[in-house]
Write a protein that holds these residues in place. Structure first.
Motif, PDB file in Angstrom:
ATOM      1  N   ARG A  25       0.825  -1.211   0.000  1.00  0.00           N
ATOM      2  CA  ARG A  25       0.000   0.000   0.000  1.00  0.00           C
ATOM      3  C   ARG A  25       0.858   1.260   0.000  1.00  0.00           C
ATOM      4  O   ARG A  25       0.536   2.244  -0.637  1.00  0.00           O
ATOM      5  CB  ARG A  25      -0.923   0.014   1.211  1.00  0.00           C
ATOM      6  N   VAL A  26       1.958   1.220   0.744  1.00  0.00           N
ATOM      7  CA  VAL A  26       2.856   2.378   0.830  1.00  0.00           C
ATOM      8  C   VAL A  26       4.233   1.909   0.367  1.00  0.00           C
ATOM      9  O   VAL A  26       4.877   1.117   1.045  1.00  0.00           O
ATOM     10  CB  VAL A  26       2.944   2.906   2.285  1.00  0.00           C
ATOM     11  N   PRO A  27       4.696   2.373  -0.805  1.00  0.00           N
ATOM     12  CA  PRO A  27       5.996   1.911  -1.301  1.00  0.00           C
ATOM     13  C   PRO A  27       7.145   2.537  -0.505  1.00  0.00           C
ATOM     14  O   PRO A  27       7.334   3.753  -0.516  1.00  0.00           O
ATOM     15  CB  PRO A  27       6.011   2.376  -2.763  1.00  0.00           C
ATOM     16  N   LEU A  28       7.878   1.710   0.213  1.00  0.00           N
ATOM     17  CA  LEU A  28       9.027   2.177   0.984  1.00  0.00           C
ATOM     18  C   LEU A  28      10.267   1.409   0.557  1.00  0.00           C
ATOM     19  O   LEU A  28      10.224   0.189   0.395  1.00  0.00           O
ATOM     20  CB  LEU A  28       8.788   1.965   2.484  1.00  0.00           C
ATOM     21  N   GLU A  29      11.358   2.144   0.383  1.00  0.00           N
ATOM     22  CA  GLU A  29      12.640   1.544   0.031  1.00  0.00           C
ATOM     23  C   GLU A  29      13.557   1.618   1.242  1.00  0.00           C
ATOM     24  O   GLU A  29      13.252   2.275   2.223  1.00  0.00           O
ATOM     25  CB  GLU A  29      13.265   2.301  -1.135  1.00  0.00           C
ATOM     26  N   ARG A  30      14.711   0.980   1.146  1.00  0.00           N
ATOM     27  CA  ARG A  30      15.666   0.999   2.262  1.00  0.00           C
ATOM     28  C   ARG A  30      16.073   2.422   2.650  1.00  0.00           C
ATOM     29  O   ARG A  30      16.255   2.714   3.816  1.00  0.00           O
ATOM     30  CB  ARG A  30      16.922   0.202   1.921  1.00  0.00           C
ATOM     31  N   LEU A  31      16.225   3.292   1.667  1.00  0.00           N
ATOM     32  CA  LEU A  31      16.674   4.653   1.953  1.00  0.00           C
ATOM     33  C   LEU A  31      15.539   5.664   1.985  1.00  0.00           C
ATOM     34  O   LEU A  31      15.793   6.871   2.002  1.00  0.00           O
ATOM     35  CB  LEU A  31      17.744   5.073   0.939  1.00  0.00           C
ATOM     36  N   SER A  32      14.286   5.191   2.005  1.00  0.00           N
ATOM     37  CA  SER A  32      13.162   6.120   2.178  1.00  0.00           C
ATOM     38  C   SER A  32      13.315   6.790   3.537  1.00  0.00           C
ATOM     39  O   SER A  32      13.612   6.139   4.538  1.00  0.00           O
ATOM     40  CB  SER A  32      11.832   5.375   2.130  1.00  0.00           C
ATOM     41  N   VAL A  33      13.110   8.102   3.567  1.00  0.00           N
ATOM     42  CA  VAL A  33      13.279   8.855   4.806  1.00  0.00           C
ATOM     43  C   VAL A  33      11.940   8.958   5.511  1.00  0.00           C
ATOM     44  O   VAL A  33      10.933   9.341   4.914  1.00  0.00           O
ATOM     45  CB  VAL A  33      13.853  10.262   4.511  1.00  0.00           C
ATOM     46  N   LEU A  34      11.930   8.603   6.794  1.00  0.00           N
ATOM     47  CA  LEU A  34      10.710   8.648   7.601  1.00  0.00           C
ATOM     48  C   LEU A  34      10.786   9.810   8.569  1.00  0.00           C
ATOM     49  O   LEU A  34      11.836  10.071   9.162  1.00  0.00           O
ATOM     50  CB  LEU A  34      10.550   7.349   8.396  1.00  0.00           C
ATOM     51  N   MET A  35       9.663  10.531   8.731  1.00  0.00           N
ATOM     52  CA  MET A  35       9.574  11.670   9.648  1.00  0.00           C
ATOM     53  C   MET A  35       8.265  11.561  10.415  1.00  0.00           C
ATOM     54  O   MET A  35       7.249  11.168   9.851  1.00  0.00           O
ATOM     55  CB  MET A  35       9.575  12.989   8.869  1.00  0.00           C
TER      56      MET A  35
END
Length: 120
Positions: A25-35
């Motif tokens: 549902r939410v495409p996240l990669e290893r280097l996606s930044v989370l805040m």
């Protein structure tokens, strides 16, 4: 979820995600930044989700791979937990900066060397 003395976990990692191994549902990669996006009500979050939010206070951002490392969880488990939090509005995510848009390393090194030369 601390490891047991002989190395085997009392509760398997996959139980933190309800048995889900991935979340599309939410495409996240290893280097996606989370805040952190909004304060969370701990009563409606799982213990794993609360741990993710504990290391991401408001104003702090980390790549998803670092979140997994801090939590000592496999990346796939951290990705599912983070995707749930993004979907619920507690976290925001930003895709990693493509290599073509990153600053040139040679220019940055010349800038740093120039600043050191000004200092001395």
């Amino acid at each position: 979820m601390s490891p047991r003395p002989h190395g085997r976990r009392l509760v398997p990692h996959y139980l933190a995600t309800g048995g889900r191994a991935h979340d599309d549902r939410v495409p996240l990669e290893r280097l996606s930044v989370l805040m952190a996006a909004a304060p969370a009500d701990p009563s409606e979050l799982s213990p794993g989700q609360r741990r993710v939010l504990d290391i991401l206070p408001v104003g702090c951002s980390l790549p998803l791979a670092e979140v997994a490392a801090h939590l000592e969880l496999p990346f796939s488990i951290a990705r599912v937990l983070a995707a749930d939090l993004v979907e619920a509005g507690y976290l925001r995510s930003r895709p990693p900066i493509p290599p073509a848009q990153q600053p040139d390393r040679d220019i940055l090194e010349k800038l740093i060397n120039g600043l050191y030369a000004l200092k001395s």
